[in-house]
Design a protein around this motif. Structure first.
Motif, short mmCIF file in Angstrom:
data_model
loop_
_atom_site.label_atom_id
_atom_site.label_comp_id
_atom_site.label_asym_id
_atom_site.label_seq_id
_atom_site.Cartn_x
_atom_site.Cartn_y
_atom_site.Cartn_z
N SER A 74 -9.04 2.94 34.82
CA SER A 74 -8.63 3.40 33.49
C SER A 74 -9.81 4.08 32.82
N ILE A 76 -10.84 5.98 28.81
CA ILE A 76 -10.52 6.50 27.48
C ILE A 76 -11.64 7.45 27.08
N ARG A 87 -7.80 12.32 21.89
CA ARG A 87 -8.25 11.09 22.53
C ARG A 87 -7.29 10.85 23.69
N ASN A 89 -6.09 8.71 27.08
CA ASN A 89 -6.09 7.43 27.79
C ASN A 89 -5.50 7.68 29.18
#
Length: 344
Positions: A74, A76, A87, A89
């Motif tokens: 993952s 961000i 932004r 993710n």
């Protein structure tokens, strides 16, 4: 297949035309967007495939970020795409890549335009202590925090340091000097950033949400130390009430000091708590509901005595000072015809 960069730009352009705030891309689903709190499929778009999403992610990720994504599963980060800032993710679900994009406005809003209670303007005059801005994801916490910082930047001569993960809004120093430090690129952790601030001539420190619980607990000790000196600390926390804010803060700092010491320290340094909730407005758009806790003598006493479950009753009796519960704020919006009860 359409060129990945062109595909992404086209989808983001469609979202922008509809004034969307968020875009979600997942395998086996068409692009999904959120507009004024409503979640829906973007019309006229094909289903996303695993190959599409892999190719799309490669258009904006650096080689180092691709390696980090493979290792951590993952990521961000904030990127500028098609002259817009997002932004992003990136994560895996069922072994397949998924992406979400949250639009970050290029212009910082004037805090007077946010619909915040008038009393929040008093926070701009505070020189030291802890101010918490709370709310769920997409409640506008960061918008409020950066708007307050920008107002200070325009009107006061201060040394401001931000500790962010990631940096969303970009400041330009005006009357104040603003230094923005990003976790993982400028500093290892938020705790390292706070250590630096403790040894620096700084007036205001802003931290966006600290997601790692261990880091948060370690950071709270440093935050208490900064806030008890000549520094105002503005901290974002993802929770939905003043009571839960104080519970989380006390739980974090109590890892390294007695519960009684934690309560007394918090009572001394707390400036206030702002809890936010964005709601769908009748006729379109969003409107803000707020809970405001101000640390007056009665609130200080409850915190010291460990009776924070009684905060709401004090807030209800302190309306003239500017305090309000979230429930009362929502009721006021319903009564004014701004929102529907079923949309809360």
């Amino acid at each position: 297949m359409e060129v990945p960069s062109i595909l992404l730009n086209r989808i983001l352009s469609e979202m922008a035309k509809k004034n969307g705030s968020d875009l979600h891309l997942a395998v086996g689903s068409p692009p999904m967007i959120r507009v004024d709190g409503e979640f829906s499929a973007l019309a006229g778009q094909e289903m996303m495939t695993s190959e599409m999403l892999s190719k799309i992610s490669e258009t904006f990720l650096s080689p180092e970020e691709i390696v980090k994504l493979k290792e951590s599963k993952s990521l961000i980060l904030v990127k500028n795409i098609s002259n817009f800032r997002f932004r992003i993710n990136i994560f895996y679900q069922k072994g397949l890549l998924s992406l979400s994009f949250h639009y970050v406005p290029s212009v910082i809003k004037d805090f007077r335009e946010l619909g915040l209670p008038e009393v929040t303007g008093n926070f701009l005059k505070i020189n030291s202590g802890l101010l918490v801005i709370a709310g769920a994801y997409n409640s506008g916490k960061t918008t409020t925090a950066v708007s307050l910082l920008e107002e200070i930047n325009k009107t006061s001569v201060k040394n401001i340091i931000t500790i962010e993960d990631p940096i969303e809004c970009l400041f330009v120093s005006k009357k104040s000097l603003i230094t923005q430090r990003q976790v993982a690129s400028d500093i290892k952790t938020a705790v390292d950033g706070l250590d630096y601030c403790l040894n620096e001539d700084v007036d205001i420190v802003y931290l966006n949400e600290i997601k790692d619980e261990e880091i948060f607990n370690r950071a709270m000790l440093k935050i208490f130390e900064l806030a008890s000196g000549n520094c105002l600390v503005i901290l974002e926390i993802n929770t939905d009430s003043s009571v839960r804010v104080l519970e989380k803060v006390l739980a974090g700092v109590s890892q390294k000091m007695t519960v009684e010491a934690a309560r007394y320290n918090l009572a001394d340094i707390l400036v206030g708590v702002v809890v936010q909730k964005l709601n769908r407005r009748r006729g379109g758009g969003l409107i803000l509901a707020n809970e405001i806790l101000l640390n007056n003598a009665a609130i200080k006493a409850l915190i010291r005595e460990g009776k924070i479950y009684q905060l709401e009753s004090i807030m209800q009796m302190s309306k003239k000072e500017g305090m309000i519960t979230l429930e009362k704020s929502l009721a006021g919006l319903i009564e004014a015809g701004e929102i529907r009860r079923e949309d809360i």
